[in-house]
Write a protein that holds these residues in place. Structure first.
Motif, mmCIF file in Angstrom:
data_model
loop_
_atom_site.group_PDB
_atom_site.id
_atom_site.type_symbol
_atom_site.label_atom_id
_atom_site.label_comp_id
_atom_site.label_asym_id
_atom_site.label_seq_id
_atom_site.Cartn_x
_atom_site.Cartn_y
_atom_site.Cartn_z
ATOM 1 N N LEU A 172 63.250 -67.132 80.930
ATOM 2 C CA LEU A 172 63.667 -66.467 79.680
ATOM 3 C C LEU A 172 62.450 -66.142 78.823
ATOM 4 C CD1 LEU A 172 66.789 -68.524 78.597
ATOM 5 C CD2 LEU A 172 66.745 -66.106 79.127
ATOM 6 N N ALA A 173 61.518 -67.098 78.719
ATOM 7 C CA ALA A 173 60.362 -66.914 77.848
ATOM 8 C C ALA A 173 59.271 -66.111 78.528
ATOM 9 C CB ALA A 173 59.812 -68.267 77.425
ATOM 10 N N VAL A 182 57.731 -71.617 72.457
ATOM 11 C CA VAL A 182 58.223 -71.877 71.103
ATOM 12 C C VAL A 182 58.346 -70.571 70.331
ATOM 13 C CG1 VAL A 182 57.712 -73.011 68.928
ATOM 14 C CG2 VAL A 182 57.312 -74.210 71.046
ATOM 15 N N GLU A 183 57.319 -69.712 70.441
ATOM 16 C CA GLU A 183 57.329 -68.454 69.689
ATOM 17 C C GLU A 183 58.532 -67.586 70.082
ATOM 18 O OE1 GLU A 183 55.276 -67.601 67.294
ATOM 19 O OE2 GLU A 183 53.961 -69.351 67.482
ATOM 20 N N LYS A 184 58.902 -67.638 71.388
ATOM 21 C CA LYS A 184 60.019 -66.807 71.866
ATOM 22 C C LYS A 184 61.362 -67.275 71.309
ATOM 23 C CE LYS A 184 58.098 -63.796 74.623
ATOM 24 N NZ LYS A 184 57.395 -64.202 75.837
ATOM 25 N N GLN A 185 61.407 -68.486 70.741
ATOM 26 C CA GLN A 185 62.696 -69.015 70.276
ATOM 27 C C GLN A 185 62.941 -68.745 68.803
ATOM 28 O OE1 GLN A 185 63.820 -72.990 71.939
ATOM 29 N NE2 GLN A 185 61.724 -72.930 72.634
ATOM 30 N N GLU A 186 62.151 -67.829 68.223
ATOM 31 C CA GLU A 186 62.339 -67.542 66.810
ATOM 32 C C GLU A 186 63.721 -66.937 66.601
ATOM 33 O OE1 GLU A 186 59.128 -65.357 65.216
ATOM 34 O OE2 GLU A 186 59.631 -65.909 63.150
ATOM 35 N N LEU A 188 66.666 -67.828 67.693
ATOM 36 C CA LEU A 188 67.690 -68.368 68.600
ATOM 37 C C LEU A 188 67.064 -69.414 69.511
ATOM 38 C CD1 LEU A 188 70.656 -68.073 69.416
ATOM 39 C CD2 LEU A 188 69.913 -66.502 71.188
ATOM 40 N N TRP A 189 67.530 -70.647 69.387
ATOM 41 C CA TRP A 189 67.017 -71.703 70.258
ATOM 42 C C TRP A 189 67.553 -71.525 71.663
ATOM 43 C CZ3 TRP A 189 67.982 -76.688 66.879
ATOM 44 C CH2 TRP A 189 67.154 -76.607 65.744
ATOM 45 N N PHE A 190 66.745 -71.909 72.641
ATOM 46 C CA PHE A 190 67.176 -71.746 74.032
ATOM 47 C C PHE A 190 68.333 -72.675 74.394
ATOM 48 C CE2 PHE A 190 62.875 -69.872 75.335
ATOM 49 C CZ PHE A 190 63.372 -68.592 75.211
ATOM 50 N N VAL A 191 68.556 -73.725 73.583
ATOM 51 C CA VAL A 191 69.664 -74.619 73.912
ATOM 52 C C VAL A 191 70.990 -73.865 73.808
ATOM 53 C CG1 VAL A 191 69.986 -75.527 71.575
ATOM 54 C CG2 VAL A 191 70.604 -76.924 73.525
ATOM 55 N N VAL A 192 71.046 -72.817 72.982
ATOM 56 C CA VAL A 192 72.271 -72.028 72.839
ATOM 57 C C VAL A 192 72.529 -71.222 74.110
ATOM 58 C CG1 VAL A 192 73.436 -70.317 71.416
ATOM 59 C CG2 VAL A 192 71.783 -71.880 70.380
ATOM 60 N N ILE A 193 71.444 -70.671 74.674
ATOM 61 C CA ILE A 193 71.605 -69.855 75.885
ATOM 62 C C ILE A 193 71.712 -70.745 77.116
ATOM 63 C CG2 ILE A 193 70.694 -67.813 77.064
ATOM 64 C CD1 ILE A 193 68.776 -67.482 74.711
ATOM 65 N N GLN A 194 71.024 -71.889 77.095
ATOM 66 C CA GLN A 194 70.926 -72.744 78.277
ATOM 67 C C GLN A 194 71.425 -74.165 78.009
ATOM 68 O OE1 GLN A 194 70.006 -72.217 81.352
ATOM 69 N NE2 GLN A 194 69.470 -70.082 81.164
ATOM 70 N N PRO A 195 72.678 -74.320 77.571
ATOM 71 C CA PRO A 195 73.131 -75.691 77.264
ATOM 72 C C PRO A 195 73.128 -76.593 78.493
ATOM 73 C CG PRO A 195 74.962 -74.142 77.213
ATOM 74 C CD PRO A 195 73.726 -73.325 77.347
ATOM 75 N N ALA A 255 62.307 -80.767 72.889
ATOM 76 C CA ALA A 255 62.319 -80.069 71.598
ATOM 77 C C ALA A 255 61.597 -78.739 71.715
ATOM 78 C CB ALA A 255 61.660 -80.937 70.536
ATOM 79 N N THR A 256 60.483 -78.720 72.466
ATOM 80 C CA THR A 256 59.706 -77.492 72.609
ATOM 81 C C THR A 256 60.467 -76.453 73.434
ATOM 82 O OG1 THR A 256 57.752 -78.878 72.617
ATOM 83 C CG2 THR A 256 57.457 -76.609 73.312
ATOM 84 N N PHE A 257 61.102 -76.911 74.505
ATOM 85 C CA PHE A 257 61.736 -75.968 75.428
ATOM 86 C C PHE A 257 63.099 -75.493 74.944
ATOM 87 C CE2 PHE A 257 59.970 -75.112 79.674
ATOM 88 C CZ PHE A 257 58.720 -75.610 79.442
ATOM 89 N N PHE A 258 63.842 -76.390 74.308
ATOM 90 C CA PHE A 258 65.231 -76.036 74.022
ATOM 91 C C PHE A 258 65.560 -75.967 72.531
ATOM 92 C CE2 PHE A 258 65.283 -77.951 78.247
ATOM 93 C CZ PHE A 258 65.956 -76.976 78.960
ATOM 94 N N LEU A 259 64.816 -76.710 71.697
ATOM 95 C CA LEU A 259 65.209 -76.804 70.293
ATOM 96 C C LEU A 259 64.250 -76.071 69.362
ATOM 97 C CD1 LEU A 259 66.334 -80.540 70.164
ATOM 98 C CD2 LEU A 259 67.711 -78.531 70.605
ATOM 99 N N GLY A 260 63.498 -75.126 69.893
ATOM 100 C CA GLY A 260 62.661 -74.310 69.015
ATOM 101 C C GLY A 260 61.386 -74.973 68.540
ATOM 102 N N GLY A 261 61.011 -76.094 69.098
ATOM 103 C CA GLY A 261 59.728 -76.722 68.772
ATOM 104 C C GLY A 261 59.490 -76.869 67.285
ATOM 105 N N TYR A 262 58.357 -76.312 66.817
ATOM 106 C CA TYR A 262 57.991 -76.486 65.409
ATOM 107 C C TYR A 262 58.656 -75.467 64.493
ATOM 108 C CZ TYR A 262 54.655 -73.009 67.056
ATOM 109 O OH TYR A 262 54.087 -71.926 67.645
#
Lengths: 324, 168
Positions: A172-173, A182-186, A188-195, A255-262
């Motif tokens: 995805l990223a 992390v930048e790609k999740q601005e 929308l967090w990936f956890v929404v797309i990839q639960p 957190a970095t991969f799925f929850l938008g990191g920082y």
């Protein structure tokens, strides 16, 4: 490339030394804090209070424990396989320190952004299994050896779903760099797309860190203490530090991969990053005091028959949807 | 010499020491750790060749997967003192020596014959993209053949597990 790395190291020598000291301080403080938090969480889940005598809320308790460990005599059993026995607690720290090089704590708070960042963490994490194997084998103790054997089997089984769960996010990223992910999740967090990937990764990472319900390598009711039975004093403390730092690292990767990191509103990035990571650390502790230990056949069946096929299906669907 | 060269010599020495330990060590577990050291050395050489992705893959696959599997195999094997005598007969030793000598001669011929020209091409910055493109474009056939090989070996492993001796 090596010359570039060396140039970077010499030109930013001050920054590098500061970064290393920072990482070491963080590792120690994190472990102290987590031992305290673990006892507090365990206490409250069992309707107790947990440590409360030493300092406010028992906060100084871990420091007292650490001083006790430092003051203990370092015993070496007579029959151990010396090189392996001495090397194991040192080696278990390599992956821990290497992982901190690439974890982005904030947009600018990262030692260096390597374009194959996640691979660095995943590749070096295998060293911790090797050092567990060294400790188990070198101790010349049946409990240690059984713990090491279990650890190896468990690691083979859970490394695969762990990697397969991270792959859809990398697809995805379109990048292996943690910062870019992390930048790609601005927004929308990936956890929404990839639960599903998130859940698989989380279960596999709990197993990789040898935490209950997957703590068979050090199951205290069967194996005394598993692979570190024969270690005492500071050598034992090194295993302990590495274990708690690993819990933080897997949570930080989640957190970095799925929850938008920082990324997050209002608060500075590092606060968000630590909030998300420590929330996941709390969930891991919560699991420990909620579920009993699984049986070994359940553990392996769950990975090979449950997680791995699910992860493959998830990967294929993600790949298909991305190409449509 | 520059620090980079010193580190390179260190990497090479570690690799050689690792391979020697893997071959000469009497203990299987030491041999395995020697192999792990050698694999790390190889990864270091990839870093010197400007291929960080390959280096990480080398560690991920050869240290993380293959060595762990070897460890697993050692764990499942019988203890060393129960080693059957027929493992080390004179004929087997002679055959092994012959194979080793022939491969050494072939390798020596290649190494002495090579000219060792440094490549003029600039190192790639993002190697993964280019690798993926080459695998699915110019090298599709070998890539697919390798995956076929892996499928065959997986099926073989499953067959062995399902129909091991005595059970049907």
């Amino acid at each position: 490339m090596v010359n570039e790395l060396l140039n970077m190291a010499s030109s930013d020598a001050g920054k590098m030394v500061l970064g290393l000291i920072g990482v070491l301080v963080f590792v120690v403080v994190n472990a102290l804090l987590l031992t305290w938090a673990e006892r507090k969480v365990a206490g409250h889940m069992q309707r107790r209070i947990g440590p409360k005598e030493v300092g406010p809320f028992g906060l100084i308790q871990p420091i007292a424990d650490a001083i006790k460990l430092l003051g203990k005599e370092i015993l070496t059993p007579a029959k151990v396989d010396k090189p392996l026995y001495y090397l194991a607690p040192v080696l278990i720290f390599v992956p821990v320190l290497v992982s901190f090089i690439v974890i982005p704590f904030d947009a600018s708070l990262q030692v260096t952004d390597i374009n194959v960042g996640i691979l660095v963490i995943l590749a070096f994490s295998s060293i911790s299994v090797l050092s567990i194997l060294m400790a188990g084998w070198g101790s010349e103790n049946k409990y240690s050896l059984i713990g090491a054997v279990r650890s190896v089997a468990q690691n083979i089984a859970y490394e695969i779903p762990l990697l397969l769960a991270l792959l859809p996010v990398i697809m995805l990223a379109n990048s292996l760099s943690l910062k870019e992910i992390v930048e790609k999740q601005e927004g929308l967090w990936f956890v929404v797309i990839q639960p599903l990937a998130f859940i698989i990764y989380f279960i596999a990472s709990v197993a990789e860190t040898n935490r209950t319900p997957f703590d068979l390598p050090e199951a205290e009711s069967e194996l005394v203490a598993g692979y570190h039975t024969e270690y005492s004093g500071m050598r034992f403390a090194l295993f302990f530090l590495a274990e708690y730092t690993n819990i933080f690292i897997v949570s930080a990767i989640a957190a970095t991969f799925f929850l938008g990191g920082y990324q997050g509103p209002l608060l500075p990035g590092i606060v968000w990053f630590l909030l998300k990571s420590y929330f996941l650390v709390f969930v891991i502790m919560w699991l420990r005091w909620t579920y009993p230990r699984v049986r070994f056949d359940q553990l392996l069946n769950f990975a090979w028959k449950g997680l791995i096929p699910l992860a493959f299906v998830n990967l294929i669907i993600t790949g298909g949807l991305l190409k449509i | 010499m520059t620090p980079g060269e010193w580190i390179f010599i260190g990497v090479i020495t570690a690799t050689m020491a690792g391979t020697l330990a893997a071959v000469l060590s009497g203990s299987l577990i030491y041999a395995m750790f020697g192999l792990v050291t050698a694999m790390f050395g190889m990864a270091g050489i990839y870093i010197y060749l400007n291929a960080p992705f390959l280096a990480m893959m080398q560690i991920l696959i050869y240290v993380g997967a293959i060595s762990i599997l070897i460890a697993f195999a050692i764990m499942l094997a019988g203890p060393m003192y129960r080693r059957p005598k027929e493992w080390t007969t004179l004929a087997k030793f002679a055959a092994a020596l012959a194979v080793a000598l022939v491969s050494l001669l072939l390798l020596l011929k290649v190494v002495i014959g090579a000219t060792h020209n440094a490549s003029e091409a600039k190192p790639l910055v993002v190697t993964t993209q280019e690798l993926g493109r080459i695998f699915l474009d110019r090298l599709t056939l070998p890539f697919e053949l390798v995956s076929l090989l892996i499928v065959v070996s997986i099926i073989g492993a499953i067959m062995l597990a399902l129909f091991s001796k005595g059970e049907k």
